[in-house]
Design a protein around this motif. Structure first.
Motif, PDB file in Angstrom:
ATOM      1  N   GLY A  45       0.762  -1.220   0.021  1.00  0.00           N
ATOM      2  CA  GLY A  45       0.022   0.026   0.040  1.00  0.00           C
ATOM      3  C   GLY A  45       0.789   1.153  -0.213  1.00  0.00           C
ATOM      4  O   GLY A  45       0.250   2.314   0.347  1.00  0.00           O
ATOM      5  N   GLY A  46       2.108   1.171  -0.354  1.00  0.00           N
ATOM      6  CA  GLY A  46       2.905   2.451  -0.609  1.00  0.00           C
ATOM      7  C   GLY A  46       3.637   2.846   0.684  1.00  0.00           C
ATOM      8  O   GLY A  46       4.188   3.822   0.951  1.00  0.00           O
ATOM      9  N   MET A  47       3.947   1.512   1.358  1.00  0.00           N
ATOM     10  CA  MET A  47       5.136   1.840   2.810  1.00  0.00           C
ATOM     11  C   MET A  47       6.338   1.665   2.409  1.00  0.00           C
ATOM     12  O   MET A  47       7.236   1.516   3.424  1.00  0.00           O
ATOM     13  CB  MET A  47       4.346   0.774   3.746  1.00  0.00           C
ATOM     14  CG  MET A  47       2.980   1.127   3.899  1.00  0.00           C
ATOM     15  SD  MET A  47       2.512   2.978   4.840  1.00  0.00           S
ATOM     16  CE  MET A  47       3.429   2.549   6.283  1.00  0.00           C
ATOM     17  N   ALA A  48       6.875   1.224   1.340  1.00  0.00           N
ATOM     18  CA  ALA A  48       8.159   0.867   0.797  1.00  0.00           C
ATOM     19  C   ALA A  48       8.583  -0.325   1.573  1.00  0.00           C
ATOM     20  O   ALA A  48       9.812  -0.544   1.825  1.00  0.00           O
ATOM     21  CB  ALA A  48       9.094   2.079   1.163  1.00  0.00           C
ATOM     22  N   ASP A  69      14.445   3.469   3.781  1.00  0.00           N
ATOM     23  CA  ASP A  69      13.534   2.337   3.532  1.00  0.00           C
ATOM     24  C   ASP A  69      13.583   2.080   2.148  1.00  0.00           C
ATOM     25  O   ASP A  69      13.520   0.755   1.736  1.00  0.00           O
ATOM     26  CB  ASP A  69      11.879   2.808   4.067  1.00  0.00           C
ATOM     27  CG  ASP A  69      11.918   2.836   5.551  1.00  0.00           C
ATOM     28  OD1 ASP A  69      12.871   2.247   6.154  1.00  0.00           O
ATOM     29  OD2 ASP A  69      11.074   3.332   6.008  1.00  0.00           O
ATOM     30  N   GLU A  70      13.562   2.889   1.149  1.00  0.00           N
ATOM     31  CA  GLU A  70      13.319   2.784  -0.073  1.00  0.00           C
ATOM     32  C   GLU A  70      14.767   2.065  -0.764  1.00  0.00           C
ATOM     33  O   GLU A  70      14.814   1.157  -1.539  1.00  0.00           O
ATOM     34  CB  GLU A  70      13.039   4.047  -0.979  1.00  0.00           C
ATOM     35  CG  GLU A  70      13.048   3.750  -2.454  1.00  0.00           C
ATOM     36  CD  GLU A  70      12.825   5.093  -3.245  1.00  0.00           C
ATOM     37  OE1 GLU A  70      12.541   4.783  -4.521  1.00  0.00           O
ATOM     38  OE2 GLU A  70      12.788   6.017  -2.511  1.00  0.00           O
ATOM     39  N   ALA A  71      15.790   2.715  -0.455  1.00  0.00           N
ATOM     40  CA  ALA A  71      17.064   2.294  -0.606  1.00  0.00           C
ATOM     41  C   ALA A  71      17.301   0.777  -0.176  1.00  0.00           C
ATOM     42  O   ALA A  71      17.940   0.138  -0.950  1.00  0.00           O
ATOM     43  CB  ALA A  71      18.219   3.250   0.086  1.00  0.00           C
ATOM     44  N   CYS A  88       6.112   3.880  -5.335  1.00  0.00           N
ATOM     45  CA  CYS A  88       4.979   4.581  -4.369  1.00  0.00           C
ATOM     46  C   CYS A  88       5.881   5.802  -3.351  1.00  0.00           C
ATOM     47  O   CYS A  88       5.153   6.385  -2.650  1.00  0.00           O
ATOM     48  CB  CYS A  88       4.937   3.487  -3.217  1.00  0.00           C
ATOM     49  SG  CYS A  88       6.199   2.849  -2.262  1.00  0.00           S
ATOM     50  N   GLN A  89       7.216   5.892  -3.812  1.00  0.00           N
ATOM     51  CA  GLN A  89       7.970   7.007  -3.032  1.00  0.00           C
ATOM     52  C   GLN A  89       8.247   8.193  -3.661  1.00  0.00           C
ATOM     53  O   GLN A  89       8.906   8.896  -3.373  1.00  0.00           O
ATOM     54  CB  GLN A  89       9.272   6.038  -2.665  1.00  0.00           C
ATOM     55  CG  GLN A  89       9.219   5.277  -1.722  1.00  0.00           C
ATOM     56  CD  GLN A  89       8.334   5.339  -0.267  1.00  0.00           C
ATOM     57  OE1 GLN A  89       8.999   6.398   0.312  1.00  0.00           O
ATOM     58  NE2 GLN A  89       7.180   4.977  -0.060  1.00  0.00           N
ATOM     59  N   LEU A  90       7.475   8.232  -5.010  1.00  0.00           N
ATOM     60  CA  LEU A  90       7.834   9.339  -6.078  1.00  0.00           C
ATOM     61  C   LEU A  90       6.366   9.982  -5.892  1.00  0.00           C
ATOM     62  O   LEU A  90       5.440   9.647  -6.576  1.00  0.00           O
ATOM     63  CB  LEU A  90       7.957   8.814  -7.491  1.00  0.00           C
ATOM     64  CG  LEU A  90       9.465   8.136  -7.550  1.00  0.00           C
ATOM     65  CD1 LEU A  90       9.650   7.726  -8.695  1.00  0.00           C
ATOM     66  CD2 LEU A  90      10.594   9.301  -7.087  1.00  0.00           C
TER      67      LEU A  90
END
Length: 107
Positions: A45-48, A69-71, A88-90
């Motif tokens: 749901g977009g939480m990385a 988190d994304e990295a 989700c992070q953009l």
């Protein structure tokens, strides 16, 4: 100021599909892809947390910095490239106008 930008999804055939994305709703690239019925699972749901929204950025202006988190999530993906991001992070902003992505995490 424009209230929408255009982002492009490059398909495996090389064809680019243009999508209009509003800049005034706080949406992410993932949400725009899902709304246009592209094969993005986005299980978390977009939480990385899952990388099922993984895209490769092929062309863009300056992107926002990647958070830890994304990295970390991208480091765990064998198919990650130098242009990999979690959609989700953009967040959709005017600076992303003209963004070109290829969906990497297909359903």
């Amino acid at each position: 100021m424009k209230d929408a930008i255009t982002i492009y999804v490059e398909q495996h055939s090389g064809k680019r599909v243009a999508l209009e994305a509003p800049t005034d709703m706080g949406l992410t690239v993932m949400e725009v892809l899902k709304a246009n019925e592209f094969p993005v699972q986005a299980l978390c749901g977009g939480m990385a947390l899952c990388a099922t929204c993984h895209v490769e950025v092929l062309d863009s202006g300056p992107l926002p910095d990647m958070n830890d988190d994304e990295a970390y999530m991208l480091e765990s993906l064998p198919q990650a490239t130098a242009g990999s991001r979690l959609s989700c992070q953009l967040r959709i902003t005017p600076e992303l106008d003209g963004l070109v992505v290829r969906i990497m995490a297909e359903a």
